[in-house]
Scaffold this motif. Structure first.
Motif, PDB file in Angstrom:
ATOM      1  N   PRO A  51       0.806  -1.231   0.000  1.00 13.50           N
ATOM      2  CA  PRO A  51       0.000   0.000   0.000  1.00 13.50           C
ATOM      3  C   PRO A  51       0.831   1.269   0.000  1.00 13.50           C
ATOM      4  CG  PRO A  51      -0.813  -1.564   1.628  1.00 13.50           C
ATOM      5  CD  PRO A  51       0.501  -2.072   1.160  1.00 13.50           C
ATOM      6  N   VAL A  52       1.936   1.278   0.773  1.00  7.77           N
ATOM      7  CA  VAL A  52       2.772   2.473   0.803  1.00  7.77           C
ATOM      8  C   VAL A  52       3.399   2.707  -0.570  1.00  7.77           C
ATOM      9  CG1 VAL A  52       4.862   3.491   1.786  1.00  7.77           C
ATOM     10  CG2 VAL A  52       3.225   2.333   3.268  1.00  7.77           C
ATOM     11  N   THR A 271      -0.319  12.486  -2.285  1.00  7.94           N
ATOM     12  CA  THR A 271       0.738  13.464  -2.015  1.00  7.94           C
ATOM     13  C   THR A 271       0.708  13.908  -0.557  1.00  7.94           C
ATOM     14  OG1 THR A 271       0.654  14.257  -4.299  1.00  7.94           O
ATOM     15  CG2 THR A 271       1.658  15.709  -2.664  1.00  7.94           C
ATOM     16  N   LEU A 272      -0.487  14.222  -0.047  1.00  6.12           N
ATOM     17  CA  LEU A 272      -0.604  14.630   1.359  1.00  6.12           C
ATOM     18  C   LEU A 272      -0.220  13.494   2.298  1.00  6.12           C
ATOM     19  CD1 LEU A 272      -3.946  16.657   1.202  1.00  6.12           C
ATOM     20  CD2 LEU A 272      -1.599  17.527   1.141  1.00  6.12           C
ATOM     21  N   LEU A 277       3.794  11.115   5.976  1.00  5.93           N
ATOM     22  CA  LEU A 277       4.740  10.040   6.287  1.00  5.93           C
ATOM     23  C   LEU A 277       6.147  10.586   6.453  1.00  5.93           C
ATOM     24  CD1 LEU A 277       5.439   7.015   6.543  1.00  5.93           C
ATOM     25  CD2 LEU A 277       5.635   6.944   4.042  1.00  5.93           C
ATOM     26  N   VAL A 278       6.554  11.479   5.569  1.00  5.01           N
ATOM     27  CA  VAL A 278       7.894  12.076   5.656  1.00  5.01           C
ATOM     28  C   VAL A 278       8.019  12.916   6.916  1.00  5.01           C
ATOM     29  CG1 VAL A 278       9.486  13.692   4.553  1.00  5.01           C
ATOM     30  CG2 VAL A 278       8.252  12.027   3.167  1.00  5.01           C
ATOM     31  N   THR A 281       8.314  10.616  10.017  1.00  2.00           N
ATOM     32  CA  THR A 281       9.637   9.975  10.057  1.00  2.00           C
ATOM     33  C   THR A 281      10.725  10.965  10.426  1.00  2.00           C
ATOM     34  OG1 THR A 281       8.908   8.423   8.341  1.00  2.00           O
ATOM     35  CG2 THR A 281      11.271   8.589   8.747  1.00  2.00           C
ATOM     36  N   ALA A 282      10.672  12.165   9.841  1.00  2.08           N
ATOM     37  CA  ALA A 282      11.696  13.172  10.123  1.00  2.08           C
ATOM     38  C   ALA A 282      11.659  13.620  11.577  1.00  2.08           C
ATOM     39  CB  ALA A 282      11.507  14.369   9.189  1.00  2.08           C
ATOM     40  N   LEU A 283      10.470  13.878  12.098  1.00  2.00           N
ATOM     41  CA  LEU A 283      10.367  14.314  13.488  1.00  2.00           C
ATOM     42  C   LEU A 283      10.811  13.219  14.454  1.00  2.00           C
ATOM     43  CD1 LEU A 283       6.991  16.282  13.444  1.00  2.00           C
ATOM     44  CD2 LEU A 283       9.306  17.207  13.539  1.00  2.00           C
ATOM     45  N   THR A 284      10.494  11.976  14.129  1.00  2.00           N
ATOM     46  CA  THR A 284      10.934  10.866  14.980  1.00  2.00           C
ATOM     47  C   THR A 284      12.454  10.772  15.018  1.00  2.00           C
ATOM     48  OG1 THR A 284       8.915   9.645  14.472  1.00  2.00           O
ATOM     49  CG2 THR A 284      10.761   8.395  15.368  1.00  2.00           C
ATOM     50  N   LEU A 285      13.091  10.909  13.857  1.00  2.00           N
ATOM     51  CA  LEU A 285      14.549  10.835  13.798  1.00  2.00           C
ATOM     52  C   LEU A 285      15.189  12.010  14.519  1.00  2.00           C
ATOM     53  CD1 LEU A 285      15.063   9.668  10.103  1.00  2.00           C
ATOM     54  CD2 LEU A 285      15.262   8.288  12.168  1.00  2.00           C
ATOM     55  N   VAL A 286      14.613  13.203  14.383  1.00  2.00           N
ATOM     56  CA  VAL A 286      15.173  14.376  15.048  1.00  2.00           C
ATOM     57  C   VAL A 286      15.101  14.217  16.565  1.00  2.00           C
ATOM     58  CG1 VAL A 286      14.800  16.831  15.482  1.00  2.00           C
ATOM     59  CG2 VAL A 286      14.768  15.968  13.140  1.00  2.00           C
TER      60      VAL A 286
END
Length: 299
Positions: A51-52, A271-272, A277-278, A281-286
């Motif tokens: 699905p992703v 797109t949204l 998703l991005v 993921t970015a906030l989790t990594l930060v």
């Protein structure tokens, strides 16, 4: 008379003596544990990756190939406003659930095992009820004639309910997501040696200082992990904001649903979803890098 033992040596590469079977080399066959764990993991990877992958493809192929959907979304101020509302609501709910959940988890970790099991069951019971049902319950409670309005009316002098406001969304989402921090933090607090604060107090520290400087730092990884889990789940919340929130509380998930069900714009919806998703993921990594908390993402 002495018995004599004769040792027969085989030449290199020779066959063993008749009647003896050479041990077979065991092949590397998957064990039961490997099969039991590997099959569900493979199944989840397939049902998640497909699905992703389809979503990512639709974002750059519909209605036509290219990055036009991302350009349109990046230049649309309404989408950025909705994205900010989503992040703000998720952050408020994450902080509130951790603040409310930590005392409960602390009490469960310090009470007797029998009482802790019973109280933990009470924490888990809300999971047995549908999110839709709990959201409808908050519509009744927060309405103009709801219980919450009647309780706050003598204090605020306002008979208008909290429904269709940001406060309603935060209250309902906090109620739904509160069990996650309680259970996660309790699991960590159970592993902390209760004698450490007592040792700090025996060395002259007061109860507050012993708790803040000795006990609390050991619980920080669980606090951050549970807060990030609630935050990421809150980013994709749809049912509760759509039911108890108003137009100003529309989250990105609500906009995605509108693009699919009303506008039939699968490309923009994908797109949204990709942007969400991005962002998650970015906030989790930060947060993981800043707090050095492991376990959320393995790198």
């Amino acid at each position: 008379m002495t018995a004599r033992t004769t040792i027969t040596r085989l030449p290199p590469g020779g066959d063993p003596a008749p009647g003896r079977v050479a041990p077979r080399a065991r092949g590397r066959r998957p064990t039961f544990v490997t099969m039991a764990l590997g099959l569900p993991v493979a199944f989840m990877a397939i049902v998640y990756a497909y699905p992703v992958g389809k979503m990512l493809m639709k974002s750059v192929t519909e209605p036509k190939a290219g990055f036009g959907n991302f350009t349109e979304a990046a230049t649309d101020s309404t989408i950025w406003d909705v994205l900010w509302v989503t992040v703000r609501l998720s952050l408020e709910v994450a902080v509130l659930t951790v603040v409310l959940g930590f005392p409960v988890a602390y009490f469960l970790a310090r009470t007797s095992a029998r009482k802790a099991r019973f109280l933990s069951l009470l924490v888990v019971i809300p999971f047995w009820t549908s999110i839709l049902v709990r959201s409808f319950a908050w519509i009744v409670l927060l309405g103009d004639n709801g219980l919450v309005t009647k309780v706050l009316d003598p204090l605020t002098g306002d008979s208008q309910g909290l429904l269709y406001s940001e406060s309603a969304v935060v209250i309902a989402m906090t109620h739904i997501l509160l069990p996650f921090p309680i259970l996660i933090i309790k699991g960590t607090l159970d592993q902390i040696d209760a004698s450490l604060p007592r040792a700090a107090r025996s060395l002259g520290a007061g109860p507050v200082r012993a708790f803040v400087q000795v006990y609390l730092p050991l619980a920080v990884p669980a606090i951050v992990s549970s807060g990030m889990l609630v935050f990421v789940i809150g980013l994709g919340f749809y049912v509760t904001p759509a039911l108890v929130g108003g137009p100003k509380q529309s989250t990105i998930a609500v906009v995605i649903a509108q693009n699919v069900q009303v506008n039939f714009d699968w490309g923009m919806a994908a797109t949204l979803a990709t942007m969400l998703l991005v962002l998650a993921t970015a906030l989790t990594l930060v947060v993981r890098r800043l707090t050095k908390v492991k376990g959320l993402v393995s790198l």
